[in-house]
Design an enzyme around this catalytic site. Structure first.
Site, PDB file in Angstrom:
ATOM      1  N   HIS A 177       0.784  -1.231   0.000  1.00 33.00           N
ATOM      2  CA  HIS A 177       0.000   0.000   0.000  1.00 33.00           C
ATOM      3  C   HIS A 177       0.807   1.268   0.000  1.00 33.00           C
ATOM      4  O   HIS A 177       0.253   2.354  -0.079  1.00 33.00           O
ATOM      5  CB  HIS A 177      -0.916   0.048   1.231  1.00 33.00           C
ATOM      6  CG  HIS A 177      -2.145  -0.776   1.068  1.00 33.00           C
ATOM      7  ND1 HIS A 177      -3.299  -0.273   0.530  1.00 33.00           N
ATOM      8  CD2 HIS A 177      -2.376  -2.072   1.333  1.00 33.00           C
ATOM      9  CE1 HIS A 177      -4.221  -1.234   0.499  1.00 33.00           C
ATOM     10  NE2 HIS A 177      -3.678  -2.334   0.977  1.00 33.00           N
ATOM     11  N   LYS A 208       1.034  14.435   1.775  1.00 30.46           N
ATOM     12  CA  LYS A 208      -0.270  14.800   1.209  1.00 30.46           C
ATOM     13  C   LYS A 208      -0.387  16.321   0.996  1.00 30.46           C
ATOM     14  O   LYS A 208      -1.290  16.805   0.353  1.00 30.46           O
ATOM     15  CB  LYS A 208      -1.395  14.290   2.105  1.00 30.46           C
ATOM     16  CG  LYS A 208      -1.509  12.749   2.109  1.00 30.46           C
ATOM     17  CD  LYS A 208      -2.613  12.273   3.013  1.00 30.46           C
ATOM     18  CE  LYS A 208      -2.748  10.764   3.110  1.00 30.46           C
ATOM     19  NZ  LYS A 208      -3.577  10.164   2.036  1.00 30.46           N
ATOM     20  N   THR A 211      -8.197   6.897  -2.290  1.00 28.27           N
ATOM     21  CA  THR A 211      -9.562   6.450  -2.582  1.00 28.27           C
ATOM     22  C   THR A 211     -10.523   7.610  -2.350  1.00 28.27           C
ATOM     23  O   THR A 211     -11.612   7.630  -2.910  1.00 28.27           O
ATOM     24  CB  THR A 211      -9.985   5.256  -1.706  1.00 28.27           C
ATOM     25  OG1 THR A 211      -9.686   5.561  -0.343  1.00 28.27           O
ATOM     26  CG2 THR A 211      -9.271   3.990  -2.145  1.00 28.27           C
ATOM     27  N   LYS A 260     -14.117   8.812  -4.371  1.00 28.41           N
ATOM     28  CA  LYS A 260     -15.416   9.156  -3.768  1.00 28.41           C
ATOM     29  C   LYS A 260     -15.905  10.503  -4.298  1.00 28.41           C
ATOM     30  O   LYS A 260     -17.076  10.674  -4.641  1.00 28.41           O
ATOM     31  CB  LYS A 260     -15.299   9.234  -2.239  1.00 28.41           C
ATOM     32  CG  LYS A 260     -14.869   7.954  -1.571  1.00 28.41           C
ATOM     33  CD  LYS A 260     -14.472   8.213  -0.103  1.00 28.41           C
ATOM     34  CE  LYS A 260     -13.692   7.059   0.456  1.00 28.41           C
ATOM     35  NZ  LYS A 260     -12.983   7.391   1.712  1.00 28.41           N
TER      36      LYS A 260
END
Ligand SMILES: *Cc1c(COP(=O)(O)O)cnc(C)c1O
Length: 746
Positions: free
Chosen positions: A297, A488, A590, A594
């Site tokens: 991952h 991020k 993910t 969405k």
């Protein structure tokens, strides 16, 4: 009990004088009874998903939806004067941290929906991921005592508890089974540790602090605890059904390891086969190779488990011996394949007193998969390049997905109804039907604009109530919601907002569409810089929101306790999804999917699944900016000097606000530390390790372009709509079908 009977029983339910909690438990139990009666054992091949995390969120609405009684329950309750939304006071089961745990939950949902036999194994933590409050701009962590609401969706199975042995303690693993409803009823089995007080600690917390030796050992115990309980019962169950003809074991079982945390299951599998069932080591090793598959991952080193041998030897001496022996077999095999010395070192399972769990997984697993196309390429060319050279068929890609049941049907009823009306209800069963939405008309666009507006109003109303920040529903909504991590780059968004703020204030930026930036993120409790970024964003929010000169145009809100239920509201009400990780570092993401499925355009970097999102929905319908993986590789080679970017006055002003007194970190010095991380680096990393300053300028320009484009509302809505129409690929139904066909053979 059929559906009619269920509804009758529901109507008979006496609601007088009952608390929401009572009702929640009673209705849930009734639904369990209704749902469970069609559960039947399955004798074919099953797949098992071992995961440290299952970020389930609320079960109540989702289970009623899966059971096909959500609308009916809503009506019956309404007749009794109860709004079904009252159950939102039941908090999420947050037995996970972020994307990895949410993926596990989406996979179980999709498999059940498709009728594929996939079952989960994990830990029933007493406390899930902490509850976050923001006090004075700082993150405060509160225990997440989710079980206080009761746990009507689990069934405790005392009769199936198992004893798990460590050198220094014995622990019972007591199963709690949660049915996963769909076309087929699958099972998520979570083990709770029981016995001595010491033993119970094993299932007390999700990711206990592991900066001490005790913490590290506790984590190792957790990983072994649930892996051993799972493998132990699978082998025992097999013997009960088929006897000791273990050659057939892989015909009936396949075990998927969700990241490196449960990789120790491989060693336990071999230990049991050799020690308990008397099999030869070499045969057991072959069997393991046919049974396990591994998903990677992340390429960030902190998530690739690696154990000091003294810990393992101390609490799991037999497991240590077995892993050393697997390591020897591996070296032998590598030599036969013609590996050079440095290649053998690169793939080593046991080396210089450490066990490399990812290497163990790659050696044993019959398949190793990445979670998006780019990520898999990075695994092939970098992280596992040696293994890929010698085992070219092992590595494959399985781009992540999200269940469209929770992330569209449940969280966006309005959009779902628009889809029903324009393309028919077929998409609810077969998500590929969503494609038909590409044939939209003018009228569809208008209706979609209306849906987005409704969802935005709902979201902003909720935020006003929960966070005390009022935002007009005429604002363009940007959202960056995800775990807080430097890679991020929430910090980059913070700087971009500041630059925009100053530009609006100075009059330099006149035609800026009124916008709100929504952040939601938890920081790991010990991650100082991430916590500093939270404080920094909150400082910016306080300044920007209270400036009457600009606050008709720009607002910032950091929502507290971002979790699955909050995400359900945010993804539906957002216009622009911010996915701005440093290229190469977000394996997939993910959250991006969405948002796409709910009609937000992506403003992001060429990273993870963003690449595939724009491939499907078109670059022209999204906003891609920033350095690519290749550019960054070149830059690193040539030498990157972030300070040169501070010659740009706008960047300088934004970045130096960390140290020039514009904002306060409460005297903690953490803003200075953030500043230094960008300009000076630290012993363990280069300055601006995540290229925040490098991408900042094009980020600001892209945000401004998004705002300008939004002034043509129809054209913008059309982009959003095209994203929805092309999002079927990102349903985890597609992902699960690929796993079932290419890996599990179920
Ligand atoms: C989907 C989800 C995530 C993952 O988000 P990314 O943007 O992919 O990192 C994290 N937390 C929650 C609560 C989610 O629902």
């Amino acid at each position: 009990m059929d559906k009619i009977k269920f509804i009758e029983k529901l109507k008979e339910l006496d609601t007088n004088g009952k608390t929401t909690l009572d009702l929640y438990n009673e209705i849930s139990l009734l639904a369990m009874k209704y749902g469970m009666q069609s559960a039947k054992p399955f004798n074919g091949k099953n797949a098992y998903y071992l995961s440290m995390e299952f970020l389930i969120g609320r079960s109540f609405y989702n289970n009623l939806l899966e059971l096909g009684v959500l609308e009916e329950t809503k009506c019956v309750l309404a007749e009794k004067g109860i709004d079904i939304n009252v159950f939102e006071e039941i908090e999420d089961a947050a037995l996970g941290n972020g994307g990895l745990g949410r993926l596990a939950a989406c996979f179980l949902d999709s498999a059940a929906g498709l009728g594929l036999p996939l079952h989960g194994y994990g830990i029933r933590y007493k406390y899930g991921l902490f509850k976050q409050a923001i006090e004075n701009g700082f993150q405060v962590e509160l225990p997440d005592d989710w079980q206080r609401f009761g746990d009507p969706w689990s069934i405790r199975r005392d009769d199936e508890k198992r004893l798990i042995e460590f050198a220094d303690m014995k622990v019972y693993a007591v199963p709690y089974d949660m049915p996963v409803f769909g076309k087929k009823i699958n099972r998520l089995r979570l083990f709770q540790a029981e016995g001595s007080a010491e033993a119970e600690k094993i299932s007390e917390y999700l990711y206990p602090a592991d900066d001490t030796e005790d913490g590290k050992i506790l984590r190792l115990r957790q990983e072994y605890f649930f892996s051993a309980a799972a493998v132990g019962e699978l082998l025992e169950g097999f013997v009960g059904q088929h006897g000791k003809d273990f050659v057939k074991f892989p015909e009936f079982n396949v075990i998927q390891l969700n990241d490196t945390h449960p990789v120790i299951a491989i060693a336990e599998f071999i230990r049991l086969l050799t020690k308990k069932y008397g099999m030869d080591f070499a045969d057991a090793l072959i069997l393991a190779k046919q049974t396990f598959a591994y998903t990677n991952h992340t390429i960030l080193p902190e998530a690739l488990e690696c154990w000091n041998d003294d810990y393992v030897k101390k609490i799991l001496p037999e497991i240590a011996d077995i892993m050393i022996k697997i390591g020897e077999y591996a070296v032998h095999e590598f030599k036969e394949l013609g590996c050079r010395k440095e290649q053998i070192t690169d793939m080593a399972i046991y080396s210089e007193g450490r066990f490399y769990m990812a290497n163990l997984a790659v050696y044993i697993a019959k398949t190793v998969n990445g979670v998006a196309a780019l990520h898999t390429e990075i695994l092939k060319n970098k992280l596992f390049s040696t293994a890929h050279k010698f085992y070219p068929h092992k590595l494959q890609n399985k781009t992540n997905g999200i269940t469209h049941r929770r992330w569209l049907e449940l969280c966006n009823k309005e959009l779902s109804e628009l889809l029903d009306k324009t393309i028919g209800r077929g998409w609810r069963v077969d998500i590929t039907c969503l494609e038909r939405f590409n044939d939209f008309t003018e009228e569809t666009i208008d209706e979609f604009i209306q849906v987005k507006q409704t969802k935005k109003e709902q979201l902003l109303k909720y935020i006003a109530k929960a966070e005390g920040v009022k935002i007009s529903a005429d604002f363009l909504v940007f959202a960056q919601v995800k775990r807080l991590h430097e890679y991020k780059r929430q910090l980059m968004t913070a700087f971009a907002i500041l630059e925009i703020y100053y530009a609006i204030k100075s009059g330099e930026l006149r035609d800026f569409t009124p916008s709100v930036f929504i952040f939601g993120a938890k920081s790991a409790p010990a991650y100082k810089r991430a916590k500093a970024i939270i404080k920094f964003i909150n400082e910016i929010a306080a300044k920007v929101n209270s400036d009457s000169q600009t606050n008709g145009k720009l607002k910032v809100v950091f929502v507290q306790n971002y979790n699955v239920s909050y995400a359900e509201k945010i993804v539906a009400g957002t216009d622009v999804s911010l996915q701005v990780s440093t290229a190469g570092l977000e394996a997939s993401g993910t959250g991006n999917m969405k948002f796409m499925m709910n009609g937000a355009v992506t403003c992001g970097t060429m990273d993870g699944a963003n690449i595939e999102i724009v491939e499907k929905a078109g670059k022209e319908n999204n906003y891609i900016f920033g350095a690519t993986v290749e550019e960054l590789a070149k830059l690193k080679e040539e030498g990157y000097n972030p300070s040169s970017f501070l010659s740009n006055a706008n960047h300088k002003k934004a970045v130096e606000s960390l140290i020039d007194g514009t904002f306060s970190d409460g005297g903690s010095g953490e803003f200075k530390e953030l500043y230094d991380s960008l300009t000076a680096g630290a012993s363990w990393h280069e300055p601006d390790n995540y290229f925040v300053l490098y991408d900042l300028e094009c980020y600001v320009n892209t945000l401004i372009k998004v705002c300008r484009d939004y002034s043509d509302k129809k054209l913008f809505a059309q982009k959003q709509l095209i994203n929805i129409a092309n999002s079927a690929y990102f349903s985890s139904d597609r992902t699960i079908k690929e796993y079932a066909k290419d890996i599990w053979k179920i």
